[in-house]
Design a protein around this motif. Sequence first.
Motif, PDB file in Angstrom:
ATOM      1  N   ARG A  93      26.895  37.276  38.858  1.00 16.66           N
ATOM      2  CA  ARG A  93      27.316  37.928  37.619  1.00 16.66           C
ATOM      3  C   ARG A  93      26.126  38.090  36.686  1.00 16.66           C
ATOM      4  O   ARG A  93      25.288  37.206  36.557  1.00 16.66           O
ATOM      5  CB  ARG A  93      28.401  37.115  36.905  1.00 16.66           C
ATOM      6  CG  ARG A  93      28.886  37.802  35.622  1.00 16.66           C
ATOM      7  CD  ARG A  93      30.163  37.196  35.086  1.00 16.66           C
ATOM      8  NE  ARG A  93      29.962  35.913  34.442  1.00 16.66           N
ATOM      9  CZ  ARG A  93      30.957  35.210  33.884  1.00 16.66           C
ATOM     10  NH1 ARG A  93      32.202  35.659  33.949  1.00 16.66           N
ATOM     11  NH2 ARG A  93      30.713  34.042  33.321  1.00 16.66           N
ATOM     12  N   THR A 106      33.377  38.701  40.089  1.00 16.11           N
ATOM     13  CA  THR A 106      34.740  38.771  40.605  1.00 16.11           C
ATOM     14  C   THR A 106      34.742  38.874  42.125  1.00 16.11           C
ATOM     15  O   THR A 106      33.716  39.152  42.752  1.00 16.11           O
ATOM     16  CB  THR A 106      35.484  39.982  40.017  1.00 16.11           C
ATOM     17  OG1 THR A 106      34.796  41.185  40.380  1.00 16.11           O
ATOM     18  CG2 THR A 106      35.555  39.869  38.512  1.00 16.11           C
ATOM     19  N   ARG A 108      37.516  40.286  45.289  1.00 17.10           N
ATOM     20  CA  ARG A 108      38.803  40.887  45.635  1.00 17.10           C
ATOM     21  C   ARG A 108      39.359  40.181  46.860  1.00 17.10           C
ATOM     22  O   ARG A 108      38.669  40.039  47.875  1.00 17.10           O
ATOM     23  CB  ARG A 108      38.641  42.377  45.911  1.00 17.10           C
ATOM     24  CG  ARG A 108      39.968  43.090  46.157  1.00 17.10           C
ATOM     25  CD  ARG A 108      39.806  44.585  46.189  1.00 17.10           C
ATOM     26  NE  ARG A 108      41.084  45.252  46.467  1.00 17.10           N
ATOM     27  CZ  ARG A 108      41.250  46.565  46.459  1.00 17.10           C
ATOM     28  NH1 ARG A 108      40.220  47.362  46.189  1.00 17.10           N
ATOM     29  NH2 ARG A 108      42.439  47.092  46.717  1.00 17.10           N
ATOM     30  N   LYS A 127      41.643  39.584  37.113  1.00 15.23           N
ATOM     31  CA  LYS A 127      41.088  40.692  36.352  1.00 15.23           C
ATOM     32  C   LYS A 127      41.852  41.986  36.581  1.00 15.23           C
ATOM     33  O   LYS A 127      41.977  42.806  35.676  1.00 15.23           O
ATOM     34  CB  LYS A 127      39.618  40.900  36.743  1.00 15.23           C
ATOM     35  CG  LYS A 127      38.675  39.848  36.201  1.00 15.23           C
ATOM     36  CD  LYS A 127      38.549  39.963  34.688  1.00 15.23           C
ATOM     37  CE  LYS A 127      37.514  38.988  34.158  1.00 15.23           C
ATOM     38  NZ  LYS A 127      37.395  39.069  32.685  1.00 15.23           N
ATOM     39  N   LYS A 148      42.019  41.145  41.969  1.00 10.16           N
ATOM     40  CA  LYS A 148      40.596  40.977  41.698  1.00 10.16           C
ATOM     41  C   LYS A 148      40.450  39.710  40.886  1.00 10.16           C
ATOM     42  O   LYS A 148      40.852  39.652  39.725  1.00 10.16           O
ATOM     43  CB  LYS A 148      40.045  42.183  40.932  1.00 10.16           C
ATOM     44  CG  LYS A 148      38.536  42.211  40.813  1.00 10.16           C
ATOM     45  CD  LYS A 148      38.077  43.502  40.134  1.00 10.16           C
ATOM     46  CE  LYS A 148      36.553  43.585  40.123  1.00 10.16           C
ATOM     47  NZ  LYS A 148      36.087  44.839  39.459  1.00 10.16           N
ATOM     48  N   ASP A 150      38.511  36.551  39.062  1.00  9.14           N
ATOM     49  CA  ASP A 150      37.293  36.122  38.379  1.00  9.14           C
ATOM     50  C   ASP A 150      36.943  34.725  38.875  1.00  9.14           C
ATOM     51  O   ASP A 150      37.662  33.759  38.621  1.00  9.14           O
ATOM     52  CB  ASP A 150      37.512  36.109  36.858  1.00  9.14           C
ATOM     53  CG  ASP A 150      36.215  35.911  36.083  1.00  9.14           C
ATOM     54  OD1 ASP A 150      35.369  35.121  36.525  1.00  9.14           O
ATOM     55  OD2 ASP A 150      36.057  36.552  35.023  1.00  9.14           O
ATOM     56  N   THR A 151      35.829  34.605  39.590  1.00  8.95           N
ATOM     57  CA  THR A 151      35.464  33.324  40.203  1.00  8.95           C
ATOM     58  C   THR A 151      34.978  32.299  39.184  1.00  8.95           C
ATOM     59  O   THR A 151      34.797  31.129  39.536  1.00  8.95           O
ATOM     60  CB  THR A 151      34.380  33.544  41.263  1.00  8.95           C
ATOM     61  OG1 THR A 151      33.247  34.204  40.669  1.00  8.95           O
ATOM     62  CG2 THR A 151      34.913  34.401  42.401  1.00  8.95           C
TER      63      THR A 151
END
Length: 496
Positions: A93, A106, A108, A127, A148, A150-151
């Motif tokens: 990110r 993110t 998926r 997300k 999706k 958000d890690t």
Amino acid sequence: MSFKTIQGTAEIPAIPKEKFTFVQQDVLISDKALSTKPVGYLKDALLRFVTNRGSLICFFIIVLLILYAIITPFVSVHAISDKDGFYAYATPRHTLFARFGFWDGTQRLEVNHQNFDYYSNIPGAIKKFYGEKKRLVAGRAQTWYDIKLDTYAKTGWVKTLLTQDEYKAAREYEANSGIQLFYPVIDQTKVKNRGYRGDMNAWFLTNQKGIMQKNSLTGKPRSIFLSDPSSPDGHAYTIARMNGNQLETRVLYSEWYRYKHGRYASFLFGADSNGYDICVRLAHGARLSLLLSICVASINLFLGIVIGAIEGYYGGTVDLVLERIKDILCEVPFVVLMTLFQMYFAHRVGPIVSMFVAFIFFGWIGTSSTVRAQFYRFKGQEYVMASRTLGARDSRLIFRHILPNAIGFIITTSVLTIPAVIFSEANLTYLGIVNLQSDTMTSVGTMLNTAQATLASHPHCVFFPAVFISILLVCFNEFGNGLRDAFNPSLRGAEQ
């Protein structure tokens, strides 16, 4: 006009003498000074090298990779030892690209109903929702959700132990900033699903299958917070531990991380399985690999020149004995030698020194063979015999007359030794023969070794180390070929 007849040829006109003039009559003829500067051997090789665009581009790429390895640890907000298990496997990110939905941390994926409920109740975890899909699992149709994730936000709430002073300071930060850190703690006696016990994100009541139970009137999840009649909302925010010396609290980790570090968590290349920053670890690993390879190449170059010069210049018994020694060393498998060094030598001097010694053990053989062949080629030349006749010593003949002629081969060999050492080191650490994994040390091969198990689920852990070492090796080999063509134009396009 008169004509002359030459036997066997046609008649040609005779040219009068007055038609002839002297070109340089009454002019003194002498040599002219050269108007251009002399070009030496090294400058001539440099001029040839810069015309090779591929090798020149690879050279600049190598410089950029080296600068990355040197500069990154100094400018990064993360240190090589910084580890955060809550952000393990966080994807890359960067705030510059996150606003465009790219490089935004993110991932998926498709999740079942239970996990969808779990992530839905974590602020900012999902997300985007792409829709539902039907799957057959064990012969039964199940609903799966394409999301999706958000890690970074998926960490949600975590349990933390604080002293009374730390808790008061955090509460003051809440009051001054308006950012909520603390949330009601969970009553673990109400958690029916064993998989959720101890999980601070499972604050909602579930059935035995882990499916969230909602209030029939409001449709909201039924919470399982610990009650406290003295609290304004009736929920407890702390649990006293260690006779009241510590307080167990439940905090939203993204905001807690910001409170502790002054910024939100962000990893340019993502985080690995232990929560280390891949970007910083890769820079340190690259620095180790480059430093090790350059040191090994330098020492092997020195030993190879000395031994090869002795073999090629003196020949005879000396050459025969040294060649047989090299034959014996070449028959020793490198992997076996390295394994023995790590088993019986590394615990005394460390894995890096042990690996360094193993690389030098017979890494000089290739260079010595190249130098030996060049000495046999040039030591019988006339200029060497003339210098010997004039009384030149052996050292002068070796270093002033013969060795400079082999400099092109030597430089090429030494440059190509660097990627060979890097590749060998990466192989050894990747296979686990050499272990360089620690809080303060790593290598590119070690990073690939620890990430190989998660290649399918978390490919970024493998992608960046693999791309780095691939580009580095390809560029070094192309750069070495460019040097070979520059120093030895007769070998252009040929393999040595």
